[in-house]
Design an enzyme around this catalytic site. Structure first.
Site, PDB file in Angstrom:
ATOM      1  N   ARG A  37       0.822  -1.209   0.000  1.00  0.00           N
ATOM      2  CA  ARG A  37       0.000   0.000   0.000  1.00  0.00           C
ATOM      3  C   ARG A  37       0.860   1.265   0.000  1.00  0.00           C
ATOM      4  O   ARG A  37       0.442   2.291  -0.532  1.00  0.00           O
ATOM      5  CB  ARG A  37      -0.965  -0.002   1.179  1.00  0.00           C
ATOM      6  CG  ARG A  37      -2.137  -0.929   0.916  1.00  0.00           C
ATOM      7  CD  ARG A  37      -3.132  -0.969   2.041  1.00  0.00           C
ATOM      8  NE  ARG A  37      -4.372  -1.593   1.581  1.00  0.00           N
ATOM      9  CZ  ARG A  37      -5.351  -1.964   2.384  1.00  0.00           C
ATOM     10  NH1 ARG A  37      -5.254  -1.790   3.680  1.00  0.00           N
ATOM     11  NH2 ARG A  37      -6.443  -2.517   1.884  1.00  0.00           N
ATOM     12  N   LYS A 202     -14.439 -12.697   6.397  1.00  0.00           N
ATOM     13  CA  LYS A 202     -15.573 -11.836   6.758  1.00  0.00           C
ATOM     14  C   LYS A 202     -16.828 -12.364   6.088  1.00  0.00           C
ATOM     15  O   LYS A 202     -17.331 -11.807   5.132  1.00  0.00           O
ATOM     16  CB  LYS A 202     -15.306 -10.410   6.306  1.00  0.00           C
ATOM     17  CG  LYS A 202     -14.129  -9.781   7.021  1.00  0.00           C
ATOM     18  CD  LYS A 202     -13.877  -8.383   6.474  1.00  0.00           C
ATOM     19  CE  LYS A 202     -12.415  -8.029   6.492  1.00  0.00           C
ATOM     20  NZ  LYS A 202     -12.074  -7.007   5.502  1.00  0.00           N
ATOM     21  N   GLY A 360      -7.072  -6.511   1.094  1.00  0.00           N
ATOM     22  CA  GLY A 360      -5.798  -6.332   1.782  1.00  0.00           C
ATOM     23  C   GLY A 360      -5.089  -7.655   2.019  1.00  0.00           C
ATOM     24  O   GLY A 360      -3.912  -7.821   1.690  1.00  0.00           O
ATOM     25  N   GLY A 384     -12.985  -4.109   0.698  1.00  0.00           N
ATOM     26  CA  GLY A 384     -14.386  -3.691   0.810  1.00  0.00           C
ATOM     27  C   GLY A 384     -14.762  -2.731  -0.302  1.00  0.00           C
ATOM     28  O   GLY A 384     -15.833  -2.847  -0.906  1.00  0.00           O
TER      29      GLY A 384
HETATM   30  P1  ADP Z   1      -9.331  -9.613   2.268  1.00  0.00           P
HETATM   31  O1  ADP Z   1      -8.576  -8.741   3.236  1.00  0.00           O
HETATM   32  O2  ADP Z   1      -8.488 -10.054   1.122  1.00  0.00           O
HETATM   33  O3  ADP Z   1     -10.632  -8.987   1.840  1.00  0.00           O
HETATM   34  P2  ADP Z   1     -10.496 -11.124   4.424  1.00  0.00           P
HETATM   35  O4  ADP Z   1     -10.056 -10.065   5.360  1.00  0.00           O
HETATM   36  O5  ADP Z   1     -11.928 -11.312   4.208  1.00  0.00           O
HETATM   37  O6  ADP Z   1      -9.726 -10.957   3.025  1.00  0.00           O
HETATM   38  O7  ADP Z   1      -9.989 -12.533   4.931  1.00  0.00           O
HETATM   39  C1  ADP Z   1      -8.645 -12.818   5.135  1.00  0.00           C
HETATM   40  C2  ADP Z   1      -8.474 -13.831   6.225  1.00  0.00           C
HETATM   41  O8  ADP Z   1      -9.307 -14.947   5.994  1.00  0.00           O
HETATM   42  C3  ADP Z   1      -7.075 -14.349   6.330  1.00  0.00           C
HETATM   43  O9  ADP Z   1      -6.492 -13.841   7.503  1.00  0.00           O
HETATM   44  C4  ADP Z   1      -7.258 -15.864   6.390  1.00  0.00           C
HETATM   45  O10 ADP Z   1      -6.488 -16.463   7.400  1.00  0.00           O
HETATM   46  C5  ADP Z   1      -8.739 -16.005   6.711  1.00  0.00           C
HETATM   47  N1  ADP Z   1      -9.308 -17.295   6.306  1.00  0.00           N
HETATM   48  C6  ADP Z   1      -9.320 -17.856   5.100  1.00  0.00           C
HETATM   49  N2  ADP Z   1      -9.881 -19.076   5.145  1.00  0.00           N
HETATM   50  C7  ADP Z   1     -10.236 -19.301   6.420  1.00  0.00           C
HETATM   51  C8  ADP Z   1     -10.835 -20.384   7.117  1.00  0.00           C
HETATM   52  N3  ADP Z   1     -11.180 -21.506   6.493  1.00  0.00           N
HETATM   53  N4  ADP Z   1     -11.041 -20.249   8.438  1.00  0.00           N
HETATM   54  C9  ADP Z   1     -10.682 -19.115   9.078  1.00  0.00           C
HETATM   55  N5  ADP Z   1     -10.103 -18.061   8.482  1.00  0.00           N
HETATM   56  C10 ADP Z   1      -9.882 -18.145   7.165  1.00  0.00           C
HETATM   57 MG    MG Z   2      -8.838  -8.380   5.310  1.00  0.00          MG
END
Ligand code: ADP
Ligand code: MG
Length: 405
Positions: A37, A202, A360, A384
């Site tokens: 970033r 999320k 992120g 988001g």
């Molecule tokens: P982004 O930031 O790319 O939008 P999110 O914040 O939604 O993604 O999710 C990222 C997190 O999701 C990571 O820290 C990862 O460890 C977690 N994650 C992925 N799969 C699982 C799972 N099966 N159980 C728990 N956490 C998970």
């Molecule tokens: Mg995230």
């Protein structure tokens, strides 16, 4: 309507330019673990500095809840920025207080300062409009114009993102311009087949996205934490994996709608089940219908998609012409559970067409797994924000810069 761009601000030599960046980087013990970033802000900052502007860069970092907290200081960011720019970066230990005012007053043409975390001030994220505007007025004291370049926050109606842009002449920076350009290509006539891959943690945030994407996409692939709500909706037992029980009916609705619309909904057929949420946890691969039949029984936690799923996902991705991916397929931060995310990332690099990574953690994941940014069509800095853009929602931080979809 189009975004107001940097050129619309006229010559900027000698002008104090507030740049709203998104320096919300992941930190571990005060060390930046992914500086993507910060790098993403460089084109705009460099352009302004070359023009002789006096640059006041600001950003949020984490959720300090409106009070100073050294854990969320931007000091490491200022330091990293100085290394990347190859020039000194002044740092103000407050956001709009005496340190910020002194630091900004001392700036010469072509010099740059970073002020402390915007969210150390309750006004930045206040729900109350008056409180937000009051903080925006304080920010306006630091500069003559605003360049908004924090794409990760444009879906938020916050003081530095929205209110400030109404107070002083404002325009989008190069990063926001690029993000909007790419995401617009995903919304307006994407080349088909168009696949969207969703994962991450999320769950309830992202389930809503599905509703908006179903009418637009050809294929929807679901991994990460939210896959377990889908598997549960399908009647499978999922042990202690992430579950949003109150979303099961909604998910069933999505499955029906996907079928009605002819959207190919690709769900995992296997998962990696672990004894606990840790790097050295024992783990095994189990079929989607046998997640509780492992040696861990109902205590097992699903931490990644399984290898058969990864292969299918990779095939579907490679055969698409437009792919948007948000959310890691598993807990990639723990090496034994990174394989699914790696397979998906690898497949995206092979797409003959436009591949976009948003989010992120997703962006951090591909870099941590050794991929280079230019192997993808685009890595969006906003999770988001990019999702809401794709959903066709109105983003206050873009509308205030003249944008409308
Ligand atoms: P982004 O930031 O790319 O939008 P999110 O914040 O939604 O993604 O999710 C990222 C997190 O999701 C990571 O820290 C990862 O460890 C977690 N994650 C992925 N799969 C699982 C799972 N099966 N159980 C728990 N956490 C998970
Ligand atoms: Mg995230």
């Amino acid at each position: 309507m189009a975004l107001r761009t940097l050129d619309s601000l006229g010559p900027l030599a000698g002008t104090r330019v507030i740049v709203r960046c998104d320096f919300n980087v992941p930190l571990k013990d005060g060390v930046i673990t992914d500086d993507g970033r910060v790098r993403a802000a460089l084109p705009t900052l460099t352009r302004l500095l070359e023009q002789g502007a006096r640059v006041v860069a600001c950003s949020h970092l984490g959720r300090p809840d409106g009070a100073p907290n050294p854990k969320y200081s931007l000091a490491p960011v200022a330091e990293r920025l100085s290394e990347l720019l190859g020039k000194p970066v002044a740092f103000a230990t407050d956001t709009v207080g005496p340190s910020a005012q002194e630091t900004v007053a001392a700036l010469g043409d072509g010099e740059i300062a970073v002020v402390e975390n915007l969210r150390f001030n309750p006004g930045e994220t206040a729900k109350d409009e008056g409180e937000r505007q009051a903080f925006a007025r304080e920010l306006a004291g630091l500069g003559d114009v605003l360049v908004s370049d924090g794409f990760g926050v444009v879906h938020r109606k916050q003081a530095s993102v929205y209110d400030l842009a109404e107070l002083v002449p404002s325009a989008a920076g190069l990063l926001i311009e690029k993000e909007v350009d790419v995401l617009d290509r995903l919304t307006e006539n994407p080349e088909r087949p168009y696949a969207v891959v969703l994962g991450g943690s999320k769950v309830s945030d992202k389930l809503g996205v599905i509703e908006h994407l179903l009418p637009r996409v050809d294929k929807l692939l679901v991994g990460g934490g939210m896959m377990f709500t889908f598997l549960a909706a399908d009647g499978h037992k999922i042990g202690k994996s992430l579950l949003e029980a109150d979303q099961i009916e909604t998910v069933k609705g999505y499955v029906r709608e996907a079928a009605e619309r002819g959207v190919q909904l690709v769900l995992p057929v296997d998962a990696v089940m672990a004894a606990s949420f840790s790097e050295d946890a024992e783990h095994v691969v189990a079929g989607a219908a046998q997640l509780e039949d492992t040696e861990f029984g109902a205590d097992g936690i699903g931490l990644d998609i399984g290898p058969r799923t990864a292969e299918t996902f990779a095939d579907v991705i490679r055969s698409s012409r437009t792919v948007f991916w948000n959310g890691p397929m598993g807990v990639f931060e723990l090496a034994p559970f990174a394989a699914g995310t790696k397979a998906v990332a690898q497949a995206l690099t092979d797409v003959d067409g436009l591949s976009v990574v948003g989010g992120g953690d997703s962006a951090a994941a591909v870099r941590q797994l050794g991929f280079a940014d230019d192997e993808f069509g685009h890595i969006s800095t906003g999770g988001g924000a990019s999702l809401e853009f794709l959903e066709g929602k109105k983003l206050p931080g873009l509308e205030v810069l003249g944008w409308s979809q």
